[in-house]
Write a protein that holds these residues in place. Structure first.
Motif, PDB file in Angstrom:
ATOM      1  N   ALA A  78       0.864  -1.170  -0.093  1.00 17.01           N
ATOM      2  CA  ALA A  78       0.138   0.115   0.098  1.00 17.01           C
ATOM      3  C   ALA A  78       0.890   1.352   0.054  1.00 17.01           C
ATOM      4  N   LEU A 135      -7.020   2.516   1.481  1.00 20.52           N
ATOM      5  CA  LEU A 135      -5.702   1.992   0.995  1.00 20.52           C
ATOM      6  C   LEU A 135      -5.299   0.873   1.752  1.00 20.52           C
ATOM      7  N   VAL A 136      -5.428   0.724   2.975  1.00 20.63           N
ATOM      8  CA  VAL A 136      -5.058  -0.453   3.805  1.00 20.63           C
ATOM      9  C   VAL A 136      -5.851  -1.814   3.308  1.00 20.63           C
ATOM     10  N   ASN A 138      -7.736  -1.877   0.879  1.00 24.64           N
ATOM     11  CA  ASN A 138      -7.665  -2.417  -0.673  1.00 24.64           C
ATOM     12  C   ASN A 138      -6.440  -3.302  -0.395  1.00 24.64           C
ATOM     13  N   HIS A 139      -5.590  -3.267   0.061  1.00 21.01           N
ATOM     14  CA  HIS A 139      -4.437  -4.212   0.092  1.00 21.01           C
ATOM     15  C   HIS A 139      -4.476  -5.511   0.937  1.00 21.01           C
TER      16      HIS A 139
END
Length: 140
Positions: A78, A135-136, A138-139
């Motif tokens: 990320a 963001l976290v 999504n990863h």
């Protein structure tokens, strides 16, 4: 074990002043540390009150390591971290939790252990926290 003073067991303002819950990773809860002096710094907390890794059953230790590894991988991807630092302390908060901290070779503090509460801290707007959390997620 006395859990009355444990922020991870009790939740509430003491916890939310320090971190924001992102969600589960395996059996653990993932939190974003509000002080983002280390961009992407997170904390994983075990769901029940134990103080030490050795107090986990063998299958729980596997789940613990899997959650830490999954989180570290997500943070590295990320944020493009050069290294991930891990911190399991518990001196002042004896509940099993792990700081998972992205480190960058171009940033202050490279080559040293991360500071628990660097001064001055770097705090984001609510929209900034939401963007980092997304963001976290999504990863993961």
């Amino acid at each position: 074990m006395d859990t009355r003073n444990c922020i991870y067991c009790q939740g509430g303002k003491r916890l939310t002043d320090l971190m924001i819950e992102i969600g589960p990773v395996g059996p653990m809860k993932l939190f974003l540390f509000r002080n983002q002096s280390y961009r992407g710094r997170c904390v994983l907390a075990w769901p029940t009150h134990v103080e030490e890794v050795f107090q986990l059953k063998p299958d729980e230790r596997v789940e613990f390591v899997e959650a830490v590894g999954r989180t570290a991988s997500a943070l590295k991807r990320a944020f493009g971290a050069d290294k991930i630092n891990y911190g399991i302390f518990g001196d002042t908060m004896p509940h099993l939790h792990v700081h998972v901290v992205p480190k960058f070779d171009h940033a202050a503090g490279w080559g040293k252990p991360f500071e628990m509460n660097p001064q001055p801290g770097q705090f984001l707007t609510e929209a900034g926290y939401e963007a980092v959390i997304e963001l976290v997620r999504n990863h993961l």
